[in-house]
Design a protein around this motif. Structure first.
Motif, mmCIF file in Angstrom:
data_model
loop_
_atom_site.group_PDB
_atom_site.id
_atom_site.type_symbol
_atom_site.label_atom_id
_atom_site.label_comp_id
_atom_site.label_asym_id
_atom_site.label_seq_id
_atom_site.Cartn_x
_atom_site.Cartn_y
_atom_site.Cartn_z
ATOM 1 N N ASP A 143 -1.720 -8.478 2.202
ATOM 2 C CA ASP A 143 -0.495 -8.254 1.436
ATOM 3 C C ASP A 143 -0.659 -8.597 -0.038
ATOM 4 O O ASP A 143 0.317 -8.580 -0.805
ATOM 5 N N GLY A 144 -1.882 -8.934 -0.446
ATOM 6 C CA GLY A 144 -2.129 -9.288 -1.840
ATOM 7 C C GLY A 144 -1.815 -10.730 -2.176
ATOM 8 O O GLY A 144 -1.770 -11.114 -3.349
ATOM 9 N N LYS A 145 -1.629 -11.572 -1.153
ATOM 10 C CA LYS A 145 -1.384 -13.005 -1.393
ATOM 11 C C LYS A 145 -2.719 -13.732 -1.491
ATOM 12 O O LYS A 145 -3.633 -13.500 -0.701
ATOM 13 N N THR A 146 -2.829 -14.618 -2.466
ATOM 14 C CA THR A 146 -4.077 -15.342 -2.682
ATOM 15 C C THR A 146 -4.388 -16.286 -1.533
ATOM 16 O O THR A 146 -3.482 -16.882 -0.936
ATOM 17 N N LEU A 199 -3.885 -2.674 -2.806
ATOM 18 C CA LEU A 199 -3.535 -2.229 -1.450
ATOM 19 C C LEU A 199 -4.209 -0.906 -1.102
ATOM 20 O O LEU A 199 -4.624 -0.689 0.042
ATOM 21 N N LYS A 200 -4.330 -0.034 -2.084
ATOM 22 C CA LYS A 200 -4.992 1.248 -1.849
ATOM 23 C C LYS A 200 -6.489 1.041 -1.644
ATOM 24 O O LYS A 200 -7.117 1.708 -0.802
ATOM 25 N N THR A 201 -7.079 0.106 -2.375
ATOM 26 C CA THR A 201 -8.515 -0.172 -2.287
ATOM 27 C C THR A 201 -8.897 -0.733 -0.926
ATOM 28 O O THR A 201 -9.932 -0.376 -0.356
ATOM 29 N N ILE A 202 -8.068 -1.627 -0.398
ATOM 30 C CA ILE A 202 -8.435 -2.316 0.843
ATOM 31 C C ILE A 202 -8.098 -1.523 2.106
ATOM 32 O O ILE A 202 -8.533 -1.895 3.201
ATOM 33 N N GLU A 203 -7.336 -0.449 1.968
ATOM 34 C CA GLU A 203 -6.889 0.295 3.148
ATOM 35 C C GLU A 203 -8.051 0.720 4.055
ATOM 36 O O GLU A 203 -8.018 0.447 5.265
ATOM 37 N N PRO A 204 -9.113 1.390 3.536
ATOM 38 C CA PRO A 204 -10.223 1.765 4.424
ATOM 39 C C PRO A 204 -11.017 0.564 4.925
ATOM 40 O O PRO A 204 -11.553 0.581 6.039
ATOM 41 N N LEU A 205 -11.090 -0.492 4.118
ATOM 42 C CA LEU A 205 -11.801 -1.702 4.533
ATOM 43 C C LEU A 205 -11.094 -2.371 5.706
ATOM 44 O O LEU A 205 -11.736 -2.801 6.672
ATOM 45 N N LYS A 206 -9.789 -2.468 5.606
ATOM 46 C CA LYS A 206 -9.011 -3.085 6.687
ATOM 47 C C LYS A 206 -9.127 -2.265 7.971
ATOM 48 O O LYS A 206 -9.272 -2.826 9.072
ATOM 49 N N PHE A 207 -9.078 -0.933 7.846
ATOM 50 C CA PHE A 207 -9.216 -0.065 9.017
ATOM 51 C C PHE A 207 -10.565 -0.290 9.700
ATOM 52 O O PHE A 207 -10.650 -0.361 10.935
ATOM 53 N N GLU A 208 -11.609 -0.440 8.893
ATOM 54 C CA GLU A 208 -12.955 -0.672 9.437
ATOM 55 C C GLU A 208 -13.041 -2.010 10.161
ATOM 56 O O GLU A 208 -13.599 -2.104 11.261
ATOM 57 N N LEU A 209 -12.471 -3.061 9.563
ATOM 58 C CA LEU A 209 -12.473 -4.373 10.207
ATOM 59 C C LEU A 209 -11.711 -4.341 11.524
ATOM 60 O O LEU A 209 -12.179 -4.854 12.542
ATOM 61 N N ASP A 210 -10.539 -3.761 11.500
ATOM 62 C CA ASP A 210 -9.696 -3.709 12.699
ATOM 63 C C ASP A 210 -10.375 -2.914 13.817
ATOM 64 O O ASP A 210 -10.250 -3.258 14.992
ATOM 65 N N ASN A 240 -0.627 -10.246 -9.684
ATOM 66 C CA ASN A 240 0.464 -9.667 -10.477
ATOM 67 C C ASN A 240 0.804 -8.266 -9.970
ATOM 68 O O ASN A 240 -0.018 -7.587 -9.355
ATOM 69 N N SER A 241 2.027 -7.838 -10.232
ATOM 70 C CA SER A 241 2.537 -6.586 -9.674
ATOM 71 C C SER A 241 1.767 -5.367 -10.168
ATOM 72 O O SER A 241 1.661 -4.360 -9.466
ATOM 73 N N ALA A 242 1.219 -5.442 -11.382
ATOM 74 C CA ALA A 242 0.482 -4.306 -11.939
ATOM 75 C C ALA A 242 -0.772 -4.000 -11.135
ATOM 76 O O ALA A 242 -1.204 -2.855 -11.047
ATOM 77 N N ASN A 243 -1.354 -5.013 -10.523
ATOM 78 C CA ASN A 243 -2.584 -4.835 -9.760
ATOM 79 C C ASN A 243 -2.345 -4.567 -8.282
ATOM 80 O O ASN A 243 -3.228 -4.047 -7.591
ATOM 81 N N LYS A 244 -1.194 -4.950 -7.786
ATOM 82 C CA LYS A 244 -0.992 -4.966 -6.339
ATOM 83 C C LYS A 244 -1.124 -3.585 -5.691
ATOM 84 O O LYS A 244 -1.769 -3.442 -4.638
ATOM 85 N N SER A 245 -0.522 -2.550 -6.287
ATOM 86 C CA SER A 245 -0.588 -1.216 -5.675
ATOM 87 C C SER A 245 -2.021 -0.709 -5.630
ATOM 88 O O SER A 245 -2.446 -0.095 -4.631
ATOM 89 N N ARG A 246 -2.810 -0.965 -6.687
ATOM 90 C CA ARG A 246 -4.209 -0.553 -6.700
ATOM 91 C C ARG A 246 -5.014 -1.324 -5.656
ATOM 92 O O ARG A 246 -5.866 -0.761 -4.966
#
Length: 410
Positions: A244-247, A394-405, A386-392
């Motif tokens: 979710d972009g939380k540190t 989330l899009k970057t990690i989408e395929p990575l998360k799918f691979e892990l899952d 920060n909010s400016a980075n969050k959407s980018r």
């Protein structure tokens, strides 16, 4: 009848002799079989030379090794002078590999000397011309990517070792998750998944992990993800964030010692193992071998150091107006009063000074001047994305998360 017995004995002896001869012949064949040597390396065809592989011994120098070889009328100072722009001969170190390529004629003259300071690079000293030619080469590196996962079948180090991954990755992972996972509490059967890249020299020699791209661990029934991300490209500083972009980085580390064992919890009524009476134990004990590094769980200023009969050698750190921590029973104190310390700095070593039955650290925690149970606190988190980075992100990690899952849930 007697003749039959005699014939039988003779035949048995002959067969036994033949069998023995056959065994000897087989042994003889086995003894002369030699492993096929590698054909080439360092850019040289080994079939053209007599090849000798050896290792630098303690006390060896470039001069003592080369001077014992058949190098003709060359003077050592001339050789050293010829190669000084490429290699300082004083930098040859023990336990490093070297190879000598000799001529195949009766002189067995040294043609080439190769020194390997590490698995990646090597120096070539070519004696085949009137002037010694020296140059450095670096082997090509191949980066391979892989994802592993499933369930823990032992400790994190054991699980990674069984998967053929270098042990150093376990330490890297522990550091990344040190604010959110107490690795002492991970148990067999907990799920995990890791995506990482590895280095291979010459496309074949394993050289360790390059980068961790993504990971998750099951901890207390919850899946905790970690994705590296650089919020500020100018700084290049990598932070680790969940799905979710939380540190993952919190104000406090989970424990003051890596890879130890929790032996006693915070309690208002515990039987003291040395004093043999019931009393409050306002701390958390972590057992570890004497000398194990103790780190401060948050940045702050060393408020007190010293020794008491009960606490032994101890350090107390004030983090801000709300929180303080204390570390007891040290074998050695490595900080002084008034010193600023950063989160994760080593402030002492595990010991058994004071009232202690064995080597451990008693970790004590203060909130607003009152001792509390650190394991039950909802401690403050780190700086959010920060909010400016969050959407980018989330899009970057989408395929990575799918691979892990995909692999972690098999």
């Amino acid at each position: 009848m007697k003749q039959v017995v005699i014939i039988f004995i003779v035949l048995t002896a002959i067969l036994s002799c033949n069998k023995s001869n056959n065994n000897q012949e087989l042994e003889s064949r086995v003894k002369i079989v030699k492993p096929i040597a590698e054909d080439s390396d360092f850019g040289f065809n080994y079939s053209e030379f007599n090849v000798i592989h050896d290792t630098i011994k303690r006390g060896d120098t470039f001069g003592t090794i080369i001077s014992k070889q058949n190098i003709g009328d060359r003077k050592m100072f001339e050789i050293v002078n010829s190669v000084r722009d490429t290699f300082n001969v004083r930098y040859i170190k023990p336990n490093r590999a070297y190879t000598m390529l000799r001529s195949k004629d009766k002189t067995n003259k040294l043609q080439v000397f190769v020194y390997q300071p590490d698995a990646l690079s090597y120096y070539v000293f070519d004696f085949r011309d009137t002037t010694v030619v020296a140059y450095k080469k670096t082997r090509p590196i191949t980066i391979r990517r892989r994802t592993i996962g499933g369930v823990l079948k032992g400790s994190l180090s054991e699980t990674l070792g069984n998967a053929g991954v270098e042990a150093a990755l376990a330490s890297r992972i522990t550091k990344i998750y040190s604010w959110s996972i107490d690795f002492f509490k991970l148990k067999k059967g907990d799920r995990f998944a890791l995506t990482f890249t590895e280095r291979f020299i010459n496309d074949s020699i394993y050289d360790g992990v390059e980068n961790l791209e993504a990971s998750f661990f099951e901890y207390k029934g919850k899946i905790i993800y970690a994705f590296p991300y650089v919020q500020n490209p100018a700084s290049g500083k990598v932070g680790y964030y969940d799905e979710d972009g939380k540190t993952l980085k919190n104000f406090f580390l989970k424990t003051p010692i890596k890879f130890s064992r929790l032996t006693s919890r915070f309690s208002m009524n515990r039987y003291h193992p040395v004093q043999h009476r019931w009393k409050a134990h306002k701390g958390t004990d972590y057992a570890a071998p004497t000398g194990t590094p103790i780190t401060t769980t948050a940045s702050g200023t060393v408020e007190r150091t010293g020794y008491t009969a009960g606490n032994g050698n101890y350090v107390k750190v004030k983090h801000n107006g709300t929180y303080s921590t204390q570390y007891l029973h040290m074998s050695k104190i490595l900080v002084r009063r008034g010193q600023h310390v950063n989160q994760g700095d080593v402030i002492g070593r595990v010991g058994s000074t004071g009232l202690a039955t064995g080597p451990h650290v008693c970790y004590r925690f203060w909130k607003n001047g009152k001792q509390v149970d650190a394991l039950k606190l909802n401690l403050p988190g780190g700086e959010p994305m920060n909010s400016a980075n969050k959407s980018r992100f989330l899009k970057t990690i989408e395929p990575l998360k799918f691979e892990l899952d995909s692999i972690g849930n098999l």
